[in-house]
Write a protein that holds these residues in place. Structure first.
Motif, PDB file in Angstrom:
ATOM      1  N   ALA A   1       0.830  -1.204   0.000  1.00 46.07           N
ATOM      2  CA  ALA A   1       0.000   0.000   0.000  1.00 46.07           C
ATOM      3  C   ALA A   1       0.861   1.249   0.000  1.00 46.07           C
ATOM      4  CB  ALA A   1      -0.936  -0.005   1.208  1.00 46.07           C
ATOM      5  N   ALA A   2       1.914   1.251   0.822  1.00 46.77           N
ATOM      6  CA  ALA A   2       2.802   2.414   0.899  1.00 46.77           C
ATOM      7  C   ALA A   2       3.573   2.619  -0.394  1.00 46.77           C
ATOM      8  CB  ALA A   2       3.766   2.245   2.071  1.00 46.77           C
ATOM      9  N   GLU A   3       4.071   1.537  -0.969  1.00 48.59           N
ATOM     10  CA  GLU A   3       4.853   1.637  -2.207  1.00 48.59           C
ATOM     11  C   GLU A   3       3.963   2.014  -3.395  1.00 48.59           C
ATOM     12  OE1 GLU A   3       8.074   1.408  -2.551  1.00 48.59           O
ATOM     13  OE2 GLU A   3       8.740   0.555  -0.636  1.00 48.59           O
ATOM     14  N   LEU A   4       2.768   1.464  -3.457  1.00 42.64           N
ATOM     15  CA  LEU A   4       1.862   1.746  -4.564  1.00 42.64           C
ATOM     16  C   LEU A   4       1.305   3.161  -4.510  1.00 42.64           C
ATOM     17  CD1 LEU A   4      -0.052  -1.654  -4.640  1.00 42.64           C
ATOM     18  CD2 LEU A   4       1.254  -0.682  -6.549  1.00 42.64           C
ATOM     19  N   TYR A   5       1.317   3.751  -3.348  1.00 34.72           N
ATOM     20  CA  TYR A   5       0.752   5.090  -3.174  1.00 34.72           C
ATOM     21  C   TYR A   5       1.444   6.114  -4.072  1.00 34.72           C
ATOM     22  CZ  TYR A   5      -2.067   8.444  -0.547  1.00 34.72           C
ATOM     23  OH  TYR A   5      -3.014   9.365  -0.185  1.00 34.72           O
ATOM     24  N   GLU A   6       2.733   5.880  -4.357  1.00 33.70           N
ATOM     25  CA  GLU A   6       3.483   6.830  -5.181  1.00 33.70           C
ATOM     26  C   GLU A   6       3.326   6.565  -6.677  1.00 33.70           C
ATOM     27  OE1 GLU A   6       7.996   5.063  -5.130  1.00 33.70           O
ATOM     28  OE2 GLU A   6       7.215   5.877  -3.238  1.00 33.70           O
ATOM     29  N   HIS A   7       2.606   5.507  -7.016  1.00 29.23           N
ATOM     30  CA  HIS A   7       2.326   5.195  -8.412  1.00 29.23           C
ATOM     31  C   HIS A   7       0.848   5.478  -8.693  1.00 29.23           C
ATOM     32  CE1 HIS A   7       6.333   3.594  -8.824  1.00 29.23           C
ATOM     33  NE2 HIS A   7       6.131   2.733  -7.841  1.00 29.23           N
ATOM     34  N   ASN A   8       0.430   5.233  -9.910  1.00 30.44           N
ATOM     35  CA  ASN A   8      -0.944   5.527 -10.309  1.00 30.44           C
ATOM     36  C   ASN A   8      -1.849   4.367  -9.884  1.00 30.44           C
ATOM     37  OD1 ASN A   8      -3.282   6.380 -11.488  1.00 30.44           O
ATOM     38  ND2 ASN A   8      -2.502   6.419 -13.579  1.00 30.44           N
ATOM     39  N   THR A   9      -2.265   4.397  -8.614  1.00 30.53           N
ATOM     40  CA  THR A   9      -2.952   3.262  -8.010  1.00 30.53           C
ATOM     41  C   THR A   9      -4.302   3.653  -7.439  1.00 30.53           C
ATOM     42  OG1 THR A   9      -0.825   2.263  -7.396  1.00 30.53           O
ATOM     43  CG2 THR A   9      -2.778   1.453  -6.253  1.00 30.53           C
ATOM     44  N   LEU A  10      -5.292   2.816  -7.696  1.00 31.34           N
ATOM     45  CA  LEU A  10      -6.581   2.924  -7.019  1.00 31.34           C
ATOM     46  C   LEU A  10      -6.488   2.017  -5.807  1.00 31.34           C
ATOM     47  CD1 LEU A  10      -9.448   4.174  -7.263  1.00 31.34           C
ATOM     48  CD2 LEU A  10     -10.144   2.030  -8.358  1.00 31.34           C
ATOM     49  N   LEU A  11      -6.449   2.615  -4.629  1.00 32.59           N
ATOM     50  CA  LEU A  11      -6.116   1.889  -3.404  1.00 32.59           C
ATOM     51  C   LEU A  11      -7.297   1.861  -2.443  1.00 32.59           C
ATOM     52  CD1 LEU A  11      -3.908   0.520  -1.626  1.00 32.59           C
ATOM     53  CD2 LEU A  11      -3.333   2.817  -0.800  1.00 32.59           C
ATOM     54  N   ASN A  12      -7.600   0.666  -1.977  1.00 34.30           N
ATOM     55  CA  ASN A  12      -8.605   0.487  -0.939  1.00 34.30           C
ATOM     56  C   ASN A  12      -7.922  -0.225   0.227  1.00 34.30           C
ATOM     57  OD1 ASN A  12     -11.391   0.817  -0.142  1.00 34.30           O
ATOM     58  ND2 ASN A  12     -11.586  -1.402  -0.238  1.00 34.30           N
ATOM     59  N   PHE A  13      -7.553   0.536   1.235  1.00 31.72           N
ATOM     60  CA  PHE A  13      -6.833   0.006   2.396  1.00 31.72           C
ATOM     61  C   PHE A  13      -7.696   0.293   3.623  1.00 31.72           C
ATOM     62  CE2 PHE A  13      -3.734   0.089   5.847  1.00 31.72           C
ATOM     63  CZ  PHE A  13      -2.916  -0.989   5.554  1.00 31.72           C
ATOM     64  N   ARG A  14      -8.425  -0.723   4.065  1.00 29.54           N
ATOM     65  CA  ARG A  14      -9.483  -0.503   5.048  1.00 29.54           C
ATOM     66  C   ARG A  14      -8.980  -0.271   6.469  1.00 29.54           C
ATOM     67  NH1 ARG A  14     -11.307  -4.759   1.844  1.00 29.54           N
ATOM     68  NH2 ARG A  14     -13.156  -4.271   0.586  1.00 29.54           N
ATOM     69  N   ALA A  15      -7.844  -0.864   6.812  1.00 34.01           N
ATOM     70  CA  ALA A  15      -7.384  -0.820   8.202  1.00 34.01           C
ATOM     71  C   ALA A  15      -7.038   0.604   8.629  1.00 34.01           C
ATOM     72  CB  ALA A  15      -6.173  -1.727   8.372  1.00 34.01           C
TER      73      ALA A  15
END
Length: 313
Positions: A118-132
């Motif tokens: 999640a942290a690494e993908l945040y700097e790329h073009n990512t649609l992120l669903n991180f519920r915690a």
């Protein structure tokens, strides 16, 4: 026959104290250990080490890990492929990519590799669903941040620098339910899939001799998306044994031959490589992999996949 249901994580047992009390009370009896329909590696979670401390008339372990074997204890299971049972295939409107995001990541429990991805993908073009939620005292105790720091301090640092961005919740209402079927999980998230090109899957169990496919891997096949999977060693090989096709023609799947920290670092390299591609290159790649996506989808919905899996060292 006395039975105990364990709650397994990737490398430990959540209710280990209760298990020990059960083992002490049932020495020299016939016992059954149920993994709660999970597919963990019994060795990786320390189950065999605990059982070997005692003497029993017989031990039966019920598991959904199709690769589980033991010379003494009886291994049984019948729901190895439960997440492949698809009742609804009405997802045609989501079988496309609108070019908005390159990566998709849909994570719930904050185990170490999901936090890092999640942290690494945040700097790329990512649609992120991180519920915690790292700001909630109860859920914060579940974050395997110390483990991530031991494996990759840079990923841990990136997560801490971004901590105010989490939780990153796509749904207006969190529909995640433990024990839901693949269809229920897919219905919950399908509307987001047209935005992503590649699903970065983070399976629950990544350690030891195991092959247990959850809805996390089946969902992108149902929604016709390619995937990169953080799972146990040789996970892609076993998918190919089932008849599914993977994506070594488009990016390096050498990561599949590694486990744990090494696999995680290899996957980060693959993500960075894909992230450097131009929009035109990504569109061309998307068009050229349609036959693989169709093949996997058809194999899934017709249930024509092979269920005989052979262990690979």
């Amino acid at each position: 026959m006395n039975k105990f249901t364990i709650i397994p994580a990737d490398k430990f047992i959540w209710n280990e104290t209760e298990l020990l009390n059960f083992l002490i009370a049932n020495q020299n009896n016939h016992i059954v250990i149920d993994t709660n329909e999970e597919g963990c590696s019994a060795e990786s979670i320390g189950l065999y080490k605990l059982l070997d401390l005692f003497s029993f008339q017989s031990v039966t372990i019920k598991t959904n890990n199709i690769l589980e074997t033991h010379p003494t204890y009886h291994i049984t299971g019948n729901k190895f492929f439960k997440f492949f049972n698809i009742d609804n295939t009405n997802y045609t409107e989501y079988h496309m990519w609108n070019g908005n995001n390159v990566f998709g990541a849909f994570y719930n429990r904050p185990i170490w590799h999901r936090i890092g991805l999640a942290a690494e993908l945040y700097e790329h073009n990512t649609l992120l669903n991180f519920r915690a939620n790292p700001h909630n005292e109860d859920t914060r105790a579940l974050f395997e941040l110390q483990k991530l720091f031991n494996i990759n301090p840079l990923s841990a640092k990136k997560f801490l620098n971004l901590i105010d961005s989490f939780p990153s919740q796509l749904e207006l209402k969190d529909g995640y339910t433990v024990g839901a079927t693949t269809q229920q999980h897919t219905d919950q998230l399908c509307k987001f899939y047209p935005n992503i090109l590649v699903d970065i899957v983070a399976e629950t169990f990544v350690s030891g001799r195991t092959f247990f496919v959850t809805e996390k891997t089946v969902r992108p096949m149902l929604l016709k998306k390619p995937f990169i999977i953080m799972g146990p060693k040789n996970f892609m090989i076993y998918l190919r044994q089932m008849g599914f096709r993977t994506y070594y023609e488009y990016w390096d799947e050498d990561y599949d031959g590694y486990e744990g920290p090494q696999k995680y670092l290899k996957i980060l390299e693959v993500i960075k490589t894909i992230a450097t591609k131009s929009p035109d290159e990504l569109q061309a790649m998307s068009r050229s992999m349609q036959d693989i996506l169709e093949h996997n989808y058809n194999l899934l919905i017709t249930r024509a996949y092979n269920k005989k899996i052979t262990y690979v060292e």
